[in-house]
Structure formats: C-alpha cells, structure tokens
Scaffold this active site. Structure first.
Site, short mmCIF file in Angstrom:
data_model
loop_
_atom_site.label_atom_id
_atom_site.label_comp_id
_atom_site.label_asym_id
_atom_site.label_seq_id
_atom_site.Cartn_x
_atom_site.Cartn_y
_atom_site.Cartn_z
N GLU A 1 62.73 112.64 138.76
CA GLU A 1 61.30 112.50 138.96
C GLU A 1 60.86 111.10 138.59
OE1 GLU A 1 59.24 116.64 138.81
OE2 GLU A 1 59.29 115.83 136.79
N HIS B 1 61.04 116.79 130.53
CA HIS B 1 60.09 116.30 131.54
C HIS B 1 59.49 114.98 131.05
CE1 HIS B 1 56.56 116.00 134.09
NE2 HIS B 1 57.18 116.83 134.91
N LYS C 1 52.67 123.15 134.73
CA LYS C 1 52.15 122.33 133.62
C LYS C 1 51.08 123.14 132.86
CE LYS C 1 53.57 118.31 136.21
NZ LYS C 1 53.41 116.90 136.53
N GLU D 1 56.60 113.93 131.05
CA GLU D 1 55.37 114.08 130.24
C GLU D 1 55.72 114.41 128.79
OE1 GLU D 1 53.47 116.80 132.97
OE2 GLU D 1 53.26 115.13 134.38
N SER E 1 55.00 114.26 143.61
CA SER E 1 54.11 114.36 144.78
C SER E 1 54.78 115.01 145.99
CB SER E 1 53.53 112.99 145.14
OG SER E 1 52.76 112.48 144.06
N GLY F 1 52.11 113.11 140.25
CA GLY F 1 50.66 113.32 140.25
C GLY F 1 49.87 112.16 140.84
N ASN G 1 56.36 123.76 138.77
CA ASN G 1 56.01 123.45 137.38
C ASN G 1 54.50 123.43 137.28
OD1 ASN G 1 55.59 122.42 134.84
ND2 ASN G 1 56.46 120.39 135.27
P1 13P Z 1 53.47 116.43 141.06
O1 13P Z 1 54.13 117.27 142.11
O2 13P Z 1 52.07 116.89 140.73
O3 13P Z 1 53.56 114.97 141.37
O4 13P Z 1 54.30 116.65 139.70
C1 13P Z 1 55.67 116.49 139.72
C2 13P Z 1 56.20 116.99 138.43
O5 13P Z 1 56.02 116.38 137.39
C3 13P Z 1 56.93 118.27 138.45
O6 13P Z 1 57.59 118.49 137.24
#
Ligand code: 13P
Length: 259
Positions: free
Chosen positions: A173, A101, A13, A103, A219, A179, A11
């Site tokens: 997640e 997601h 983003k 976010e 992560s 992150g 992903n």
């Molecule tokens: P990270 O791997 O940067 O922690 O992000 C995970 C994520 O949100 C994947 O959709």
C-alpha cells in the site's frame, strides 16, 4: 496472476458501528453470489467493537465471507490497557488480521519489530496475517521505495518459517495512494509487487515466493480494480474507502465483470 487464489479484503478502518456493520455485511452478501466465492476469497475487517456482531451474522446466515481484524497486540493476555490479543480474535473465528498498516505505523508509531511480533503472534493462533508495507511520496521521489519495502518485508517476516510465509498475505500500500484518490499505475503496482515476491523468494525460498499472496491497496475502486488485478504479481486488493459501500465493494470483488 498465477494460480494463487485472489483475496479481496475490505478494511473498514474506524467506520461503522455494530448495527451498521451488520447491515453492511448483509448487503454485501446479497450483492455476491455463490459463483463469486468460487473464484475469489472475500474478507471484511470491521472495528473491534463489531467483530462479534459480524461473526454472528456470517455464521448464522452461512455467508462465505472471511472475518478479519485490523490490528492486534502480540501478547496473549495481560496488563496492556486498550489492547486486544490474537487469542481473543481467534476465539471469534477471525481468519485474517491486518498487521502493520501504514496508519498504525505513521500515526501510532508501530515499528518493524512490533509488526514482526504481531505477525508471529497471529500465526501462533493459526490465523493469517495480512502484513502491510509501502512507501511515502517523499521516499518514492528519493528513489528509496524499493529499499524501504524490502526492509519492511524482511524485518516483518523475520523468524517466520518458509511454509508459513508461503501461506500468508502481504499488502503493498503506497502511503501516497491511501485515501487520496491517487492510485499507483497498474505497472508501478505490478513492479513493486514483483519486487516483494523476489525479496520473499530470496529470503524464504522459491516456494514461499510463488505461494505468498500479494495485495495492492490504495484508492482501489470498481473502475480501476480490473487493471490492477490483471497484473501477474497482484493477487488481490486491500480496499479502504470503497469497501464501506457494499455495492462498490461487490463490484471490486467482481472485477472480471468490470473489465
Ligand atoms: P483507500 O482504499 O481508502 O485508499 O485505503 C486503502 C487502505 O489503506 C486499505 O488498508
């Protein structure tokens, strides 16, 4: 992991313009071999502006990577300024669409009802949703992680047929691990993924529970992928930051070699 075929998804983003996206996919394709694709499925989820470019590279060079998207609207077309429809994505041969997601939920106010409409719309275009769920650290500390995830899974999948549930993907997640560099322990991730599978079995039957693929995200890195992927109920990974580096992402795809 049972005989479910693992899916490792990148992903991106809001990273990589379309030139960078082309380079990234090409580098990833050089890092992976034909043998890799026989044991693991790989998808990349670029921003909308890159989807057509990545499609062109994948198809022209016959790269065995699935094209993905990060979001979509639920309607097919209409007056929804700034939105992209599942039909538009299907036309670009998108295979997997990330839906709900954290976010999108936390920063853009998506509700379980919105997520459900999107899941149904993605399935309606014969694409596969990767439906995300996960708790905040406050919810985990309050002992509410399992109930929240259960609600997200039940409401997100409302009205989906048993057969379709068996074929789709759920990504667990934990929000506190996204992150942050803080990964859930493999045991905690396994426990929640097992819980998700039992929620699916209880609501959609044993075949759906056995078939649904559950990814862990938060992560994931080359150094922790092997331990996470060796858990019985973890069938893949949804990778954010580490998917931006084709070398790191290819090492995650090849987690077996890192073990
Ligand atoms: P990270 O791997 O940067 O922690 O992000 C995970 C994520 O949100 C994947 O959709």
């Amino acid at each position: 992991m049972a005989d479910r075929f693992p899916l490792i998804s990148g992903n991106w983003k809001m990273n990589n313009n379309h030139f960078e996206a082309i380079q990234s996919v090409q580098k990833l394709s050089y890092a992976l071999t034909k043998d890799d694709y026989e044991v693991v499925e790989v998808s990349v989820h670029p921003p909308f502006t890159d989807v057509r470019s990545v499609q062109t590279v994948i198809e022209a060079d016959k790269i065995d990577i699935r094209l993905g998207a990060q979001n979509c609207h639920w309607e097919t077309k209409g007056a929804f300024t700034g939105e992209v429809s599942p039909a538009m994505l299907a036309k670009l041969n998108v295979v997997y669409v990330i839906v709900g997601h954290s976010e999108r939920r936390e920063l853009f106010g998506e509700t379980d009802e919105d997520v459900n409409k999107k899941v149904l719309a993605v399935l309606g275009q014969e694409m596969t949703p990767i439906m995300c769920c996960g708790e905040t650290s406050t919810e985990r500390e309050a002992g509410a992680a399992e109930s929240k995830v259960e609600r997200q899974v039940k409401e997100g999948l409302a009205g989906v047929t048993k057969a379709a549930v068996a074929e789709l993907v759920i990504a667990y997640e934990p929000i506190w691990a996204i992150g942050t560099g803080a990964t859930a322990t493999a045991q905690d991730a396994q426990n929640m993924c097992a819980h998700i599978r039992s929620v699916v079995s209880d609501n959609f039957g044993a075949d759906a529970g056995a078939g649904v693929r559950i990814q862990y995200g938060g992560s994931v890195k080359p150094t922790n992928a092997a331990e996470l992927m060796s858990q019985a109920d973890i069938d893949g990974a949804l990778v954010g930051g580490a998917s931006l580096d084709p070398e790191d992402f290819s090492r995650i795809v090849n987690w077996r070699l890192e073990a």
